[in-house]
Design an enzyme around this catalytic site. Structure first.
Site, PDB file in Angstrom:
ATOM      1  N   GLY A 182       3.105  -1.177   4.260  1.00  0.00           N
ATOM      2  CA  GLY A 182       3.124   0.257   3.977  1.00  0.00           C
ATOM      3  C   GLY A 182       4.534   0.715   3.664  1.00  0.00           C
ATOM      4  N   GLY A 183       5.212   1.271   4.649  1.00  0.00           N
ATOM      5  CA  GLY A 183       6.542   1.861   4.467  1.00  0.00           C
ATOM      6  C   GLY A 183       7.517   1.006   3.680  1.00  0.00           C
TER       7      GLY A 183
ATOM      8  CG  HIS B 258      -5.685   1.765   5.436  1.00  0.00           C
ATOM      9  ND1 HIS B 258      -5.205   2.663   6.353  1.00  0.00           N
ATOM     10  CD2 HIS B 258      -4.687   0.877   5.204  1.00  0.00           C
ATOM     11  CE1 HIS B 258      -3.942   2.336   6.645  1.00  0.00           C
ATOM     12  NE2 HIS B 258      -3.606   1.258   5.961  1.00  0.00           N
TER      13      HIS B 258
ATOM     14  CB  SER C 190       5.688  -2.158  11.846  1.00  0.00           C
ATOM     15  OG  SER C 190       5.313  -0.837  12.196  1.00  0.00           O
TER      16      SER C 190
ATOM     17  CD  GLU D  64      -3.152  -2.552   7.399  1.00  0.00           C
ATOM     18  OE1 GLU D  64      -2.099  -2.801   6.818  1.00  0.00           O
ATOM     19  OE2 GLU D  64      -3.749  -1.473   7.281  1.00  0.00           O
TER      20      GLU D  64
ATOM     21  N   GLY E  56       2.924   2.074  10.940  1.00  0.00           N
ATOM     22  CA  GLY E  56       3.881   3.177  10.814  1.00  0.00           C
ATOM     23  C   GLY E  56       4.613   3.512  12.098  1.00  0.00           C
TER      24      GLY E  56
ATOM     25  CG  ASN F 106      -1.688   1.217   1.446  1.00  0.00           C
ATOM     26  OD1 ASN F 106      -1.763   2.062   0.548  1.00  0.00           O
ATOM     27  ND2 ASN F 106      -2.298   1.361   2.608  1.00  0.00           N
ATOM     28  CD1 TRP F 107       3.441   1.152  -2.851  1.00  0.00           C
ATOM     29  CD2 TRP F 107       3.412   2.311  -4.769  1.00  0.00           C
ATOM     30  NE1 TRP F 107       4.174   0.449  -3.769  1.00  0.00           N
ATOM     31  CE2 TRP F 107       4.178   1.139  -4.957  1.00  0.00           C
ATOM     32  CE3 TRP F 107       3.252   3.191  -5.843  1.00  0.00           C
ATOM     33  CZ2 TRP F 107       4.791   0.835  -6.178  1.00  0.00           C
ATOM     34  CZ3 TRP F 107       3.853   2.889  -7.059  1.00  0.00           C
ATOM     35  CH2 TRP F 107       4.623   1.723  -7.222  1.00  0.00           C
ATOM     36  CE  LYS F 108       0.054   3.093   5.001  1.00  0.00           C
ATOM     37  NZ  LYS F 108       0.143   3.170   6.444  1.00  0.00           N
TER      38      LYS F 108
ATOM     39  CD  GLU G 204      -2.781   5.292   7.026  1.00  0.00           C
ATOM     40  OE1 GLU G 204      -2.814   5.325   5.781  1.00  0.00           O
ATOM     41  OE2 GLU G 204      -1.831   4.774   7.657  1.00  0.00           O
TER      42      GLU G 204
END
Ligand code: 13P
Length: 252
Positions: free
Chosen positions: A236-237, A97, A215, A169, A175, A11-13, A99
């Site tokens: 993510g990251g 998600h 993470s 998640e 993150g 997921n590149w957000k 977010e």
């Protein structure tokens, strides 16, 4: 893991524009390999969905949107329809998600409409669920997960579930560098699987893929994937770096 095919999703957000996004997609495609036991998915920002899909056209990598509306078209300013996702070369969508829930106030009811819309247009649908730190510390984790599943999957039939993936998640692990321990993740996944069996039937519990997110890194992917009920990862990251994401794809 039985017969469930693993899914490693990035997921590149809200990162990457066209040049770095296409380069990243190309680099991921180069390192992804040709596995038969696992699938790879990338969810770029809407603005470069079609460019990334174009770059990945010769590969088996699935392209997903990071959210999707339920309607085919209409007065929904700021939204993207499942038909638009398909036309841009996508075949999947992430929905719910944390977010979206936490920052943009999306409710389980709204998310359920998104899930239904994505499925109506044939998208592989990744429904994200997860508890906050407060909820975990007050012993409400299972209650929260069960409610998010029941409401998020409301009105779906057993057959619909073939195109649904659940992503667990824990909000406190996103993150933050704080991964849920493999035991915490496995416990939540087993509970999610059991709940799917109660909402639907045993075959749904057995066949639905449940991804872990929060993470995920090259250093913890192997032990997470070794758990019985963890069928993949939503990254993510570490998905923004082709080498790290490549290593995650190549988990052992
Ligand atoms: P991180 O891997 O950066 O913790 O993000 C997880 C996530 O939210 C994926 O959807």
């Amino acid at each position: 893991m039985g017969t469930r095919k693993a899914l490693i999703a990035g997921n590149w957000k809200m990162y990457t524009t066209v040049v770095d996004g296409c380069r990243l997609a190309l680099d991921v495609a180069k390192t992804a390999g040709n596995f038969t036991d696992r699938e790879v998915l990338i969810a770029p920002p809407f603005t470069i969905l079609s460019e990334v899909a174009h770059v990945l056209a010769g590969s088996d990598i699935i392209v997903a949107s990071q959210n999707v509306c339920w309607a085919e078209k209409g007065a929904f300013t700021g939204e993207i329809s499942p038909v638009m996702v398909r036309a841009a070369g996508g075949s999947a969508a992430i929905v719910g998600h944390s977010e979206r829930r936490q920052i943009f106030g999306e409710t389980d009811e709204l998310i359920n409409r998104r899930v239904q819309g994505a499925l109506a247009f044939g998208l592989l649908t990744i429904l994200c669920i997860g508890e906050t730190l407060d909820e975990r510390e007050s012993g409400k984790t299972f209650e929260v997960l069960a409610a998010q599943l029941k409401k998020g999957l409301a009105s779906l039939a057993v057959a619909d579930m073939a195109k649904v993936v659940i992503a667990y998640e824990p909000v406190w692990a996103i993150g933050t560098g704080k991964t849920a321990s493999k035991e915490q993740a496995q416990e939540a996944h087993a509970f999610i699987r059991e709940t799917l069996g109660k909402i639907f039937e045993k075959t749904v519990a057995e066949q639905t893929r449940i991804l872990y997110g929060g993470s995920v890194k090259p250093t913890n992917i192997d032990e997470l994937m070794a758990q019985n009920d963890i069928d993949g990862a939503l990254v993510g990251g570490a998905a923004l770096d082709a080498e790290s994401f490549g290593r995650i794809i190549h988990y052992q």
